[in-house]
Design a protein around this motif. Structure first.
Motif, PDB file in Angstrom:
ATOM      1  N   THR A 142       0.661  -1.222  -0.123  1.00 14.29           N
ATOM      2  CA  THR A 142       0.096  -0.001   0.150  1.00 14.29           C
ATOM      3  C   THR A 142       0.963   1.324   0.008  1.00 14.29           C
ATOM      4  O   THR A 142       0.654   2.265  -0.746  1.00 14.29           O
ATOM      5  CB  THR A 142      -0.982   0.130   1.159  1.00 14.29           C
ATOM      6  N   GLU A 145       2.585   1.610  -3.344  1.00 15.13           N
ATOM      7  CA  GLU A 145       1.363   2.253  -4.194  1.00 15.13           C
ATOM      8  C   GLU A 145       1.162   3.908  -4.051  1.00 15.13           C
ATOM      9  O   GLU A 145       1.233   4.495  -5.134  1.00 15.13           O
ATOM     10  CB  GLU A 145       0.117   1.570  -4.252  1.00 15.13           C
ATOM     11  N   LYS A 146       1.139   4.286  -2.780  1.00 21.15           N
ATOM     12  CA  LYS A 146       0.825   5.671  -2.688  1.00 21.15           C
ATOM     13  C   LYS A 146       2.114   6.558  -2.909  1.00 21.15           C
ATOM     14  O   LYS A 146       1.938   7.959  -3.053  1.00 21.15           O
ATOM     15  CB  LYS A 146       0.492   5.893  -1.212  1.00 21.15           C
ATOM     16  N   CYS A 147       3.398   5.723  -2.940  1.00 18.14           N
ATOM     17  CA  CYS A 147       4.595   6.820  -3.148  1.00 18.14           C
ATOM     18  C   CYS A 147       4.961   6.766  -4.592  1.00 18.14           C
ATOM     19  O   CYS A 147       6.070   7.439  -4.991  1.00 18.14           O
ATOM     20  CB  CYS A 147       5.816   5.998  -2.233  1.00 18.14           C
ATOM     21  N   LYS A 151       0.976   8.940  -8.611  1.00 13.56           N
ATOM     22  CA  LYS A 151       0.035   9.101  -7.516  1.00 13.56           C
ATOM     23  C   LYS A 151       0.175  10.589  -6.663  1.00 13.56           C
ATOM     24  O   LYS A 151      -0.528  11.212  -6.282  1.00 13.56           O
ATOM     25  CB  LYS A 151       0.050   7.995  -6.307  1.00 13.56           C
TER      26      LYS A 151
END
Length: 178
Positions: A142, A145-147, A151
């Motif tokens: 997670t 994915e956010k880094c 994004k």
């Protein structure tokens, strides 16, 4: 032989009591009362009864021995299954061995029980560790994915008040001499 020791002792005591009663009644009759006198045949009959009683008591005492029968030199399946080889003499001689075997059996069972309890605890802890690894892997994916750059840029575009933006020029490399 089929009678128990207590029954035999009771019979012996009854015979002794009867013998003493006969002796006391005959001595009292001779000393105190001139009552009927016994003829020679009756005295002989009484003496015969007393001797038979003594013989019977002697026979009962001989039969009431607590000795075990001797073991046969051959050990057969019949003697093992019948329990004949477990005579009282053999058990008395080996009582400490039997007690030692009982103690070892109790210790063995206790250690086995403790080992099973430890294995159950280990399995439970391994499941907890596996769950923690899966949670860490999920959190890591997670976060990855956010880094991602796409994004982050998307998040910056949604935040209009931010002063951060994508650089127009490539980064400069500065060399420092030592």
């Amino acid at each position: 032989m089929g009678k128990k020791k207590d029954d035999i002792e009771l019979e012996i005591q009854e015979a002794v009591v009867e013998e003493k009663a006969d002796q006391t009644t005959s001595s009292k009759a001779d000393q105190t009362t001139p009552g009927p006198s016994y003829s020679g045949g009756e005295k002989d009959a009484l003496e015969d009864v007393k001797e038979q009683t003594k013989k019977t008591i002697q026979m009962i005492k001989e039969q009431a021995k607590e000795e075990d029968p001797k073991l046969t030199p051959t050990l057969t399946l019949r003697t093992i299954l019948g329990g004949d080889f477990l005579t009282a003499d053999m058990v008395r001689r080996q009582i400490w061995l039997f007690l030692l075997m009982v103690v070892f059996t109790i210790v063995y069972v206790a250690f086995r029980y403790q080992c099973q309890q430890d294995l159950i605890a280990i399995d439970k802890l391994e499941k907890e560790v596996l769950d923690a690894k899966y949670k860490a892997l999920s959190c890591s994916s997670t976060l990855t994915e956010k880094c991602r750059e796409s994004k982050v840029l998307e998040a910056l575009k949604q935040n209009k008040d931010s002063v951060l933006h994508v650089a127009d020029q490539p980064p400069y490399i500065i060399y420092i001499d030592e």
